[in-house]
Design a protein around this motif. Structure first.
Motif, PDB file in Angstrom:
ATOM      1  N   ARG A  10      53.397 -42.341 -34.732  1.00  0.00           N
ATOM      2  CA  ARG A  10      54.204 -42.685 -35.903  1.00  0.00           C
ATOM      3  C   ARG A  10      55.595 -43.112 -35.456  1.00  0.00           C
ATOM      4  O   ARG A  10      56.248 -42.429 -34.673  1.00  0.00           O
ATOM      5  CB  ARG A  10      54.290 -41.489 -36.852  1.00  0.00           C
ATOM      6  N   LEU A  11      56.039 -44.250 -35.971  1.00  0.00           N
ATOM      7  CA  LEU A  11      57.396 -44.733 -35.746  1.00  0.00           C
ATOM      8  C   LEU A  11      57.709 -45.778 -36.796  1.00  0.00           C
ATOM      9  O   LEU A  11      56.802 -46.386 -37.377  1.00  0.00           O
ATOM     10  CB  LEU A  11      57.575 -45.310 -34.341  1.00  0.00           C
ATOM     11  N   GLY A  12      58.992 -45.967 -37.046  1.00  0.00           N
ATOM     12  CA  GLY A  12      59.393 -46.949 -38.042  1.00  0.00           C
ATOM     13  C   GLY A  12      58.850 -46.661 -39.427  1.00  0.00           C
ATOM     14  O   GLY A  12      58.650 -47.576 -40.229  1.00  0.00           O
ATOM     15  N   GLY A  13      58.591 -45.377 -39.725  1.00  0.00           N
ATOM     16  CA  GLY A  13      58.070 -45.019 -41.035  1.00  0.00           C
ATOM     17  C   GLY A  13      56.602 -45.325 -41.225  1.00  0.00           C
ATOM     18  O   GLY A  13      56.082 -45.218 -42.336  1.00  0.00           O
ATOM     19  N   GLY A  20      64.388 -51.461 -35.572  1.00  0.00           N
ATOM     20  CA  GLY A  20      65.441 -50.525 -35.917  1.00  0.00           C
ATOM     21  C   GLY A  20      65.248 -49.160 -35.290  1.00  0.00           C
ATOM     22  O   GLY A  20      64.169 -48.816 -34.802  1.00  0.00           O
ATOM     23  N   ALA A  21      66.312 -48.367 -35.297  1.00  0.00           N
ATOM     24  CA  ALA A  21      66.269 -47.019 -34.737  1.00  0.00           C
ATOM     25  C   ALA A  21      65.196 -46.189 -35.435  1.00  0.00           C
ATOM     26  O   ALA A  21      64.976 -46.316 -36.644  1.00  0.00           O
ATOM     27  CB  ALA A  21      67.631 -46.349 -34.890  1.00  0.00           C
ATOM     28  N   SER A  22      64.535 -45.336 -34.671  1.00  0.00           N
ATOM     29  CA  SER A  22      63.458 -44.544 -35.252  1.00  0.00           C
ATOM     30  C   SER A  22      63.126 -43.367 -34.345  1.00  0.00           C
ATOM     31  O   SER A  22      63.618 -43.260 -33.218  1.00  0.00           O
ATOM     32  CB  SER A  22      62.207 -45.409 -35.461  1.00  0.00           C
ATOM     33  N   THR A  23      62.284 -42.496 -34.857  1.00  0.00           N
ATOM     34  CA  THR A  23      61.722 -41.384 -34.095  1.00  0.00           C
ATOM     35  C   THR A  23      60.266 -41.694 -33.791  1.00  0.00           C
ATOM     36  O   THR A  23      59.555 -42.240 -34.634  1.00  0.00           O
ATOM     37  CB  THR A  23      61.806 -40.069 -34.901  1.00  0.00           C
ATOM     38  N   VAL A  24      59.827 -41.358 -32.590  1.00  0.00           N
ATOM     39  CA  VAL A  24      58.432 -41.548 -32.202  1.00  0.00           C
ATOM     40  C   VAL A  24      57.742 -40.190 -32.206  1.00  0.00           C
ATOM     41  O   VAL A  24      58.234 -39.231 -31.611  1.00  0.00           O
ATOM     42  CB  VAL A  24      58.315 -42.187 -30.804  1.00  0.00           C
TER      43      VAL A  24
END
Length: 221
Positions: free
Chosen positions: A95-98, A49-53
């Protein structure tokens, strides 16, 4: 009139100098950056899913970029999640995907740093972050099934002590086959191991396993 024109020339020159000074000051104050690309792969086709890295260092978390929900191919195929510039230095987590994962990520000015994230059931997999060219290749080999888990085994060493899979787990290890009655290639391997022992860290295990255990008993070894 001449005085007025001279004043305009001086003002224009001063403005140009100020702009140039601000430009060079910005260059000096801006941290040097390097290129980094974050890839994703999986054991079988998956999706993330969409995420921030983000990357973590002693200065805290740095936002690297965002990505939309995307399909993740089976290894050795990869999907690019983020490609960006980051201040040069060493980062200790991503960190990505929580989820955050420990990793040693080195961003350099002269080389592209590649990070591979293994995806399982739509999420980054625990222990599935590989940073650096060699580690990324290792990760793709593991995900594609080219590298198999080491099976259980039970051996004894030259001192009669138990030597099992647990003796190797968690260590880098180099394993070579030999037998004491070999008079050609085996001494070459043993000599190479002695040289490696002098050059490699003590944490690296060098193991020679006999192919003739009936002859090569602990007493013979």
């Amino acid at each position: 009139m001449r005085t007025y024109l001279r004043w305009l020339q001086v003002a224009a020159l001063s403005l140009a100098v100020a702009i140039a000074a601000a430009f060079f000051a910005r260059l000096l104050l801006s941290p040097a950056t390097g290129e980094i690309v974050v890839l994703a792969s999986a054991r079988q086709p998956d999706r993330i899913g969409a995420s921030t890295v983000e990357l973590h260092s002693a200065s805290g978390w740095l936002r690297l970029g965002d990505f939309n929900a995307t399909g993740v191919p089976a290894a050795p195929g990869t999907a690019t999640l983020v490609g960006a510039k980051a201040p040069i230095g060493t980062y200790d987590a991503i960190r990505l995907g929580g989820r955050s994962f420990p990793a040693t990520i080195s961003v350099r000015k002269t080389a592209l740093e590649t990070v591979l994230v293994a995806v399982s059931q739509g999420l980054p997999a625990a222990g599935g972050v590989y940073a650096g060219g060699e580690s990324v290749s290792l990760g793709l080999n593991e995900l594609s099934g080219q590298m198999k888990a080491m099976p259980d085994f039970a051996l004894v060493d030259q001192f009669g002590r138990s030597f099992t899979r647990d003796s190797i787990l968690g260590h880098d290890a180099i394993v070579a086959a030999f037998h004491t009655t070999c008079r050609e290639s085996c001494p070459i391997y043993t000599g190479l191991f002695l040289q490696l022992r002098r050059e490699l860290p003590a944490s690296v295990l060098l193991v020679e396993a006999t192919t003739d255990p009936w002859t090569d008993t602990p007493q013979v070894l």
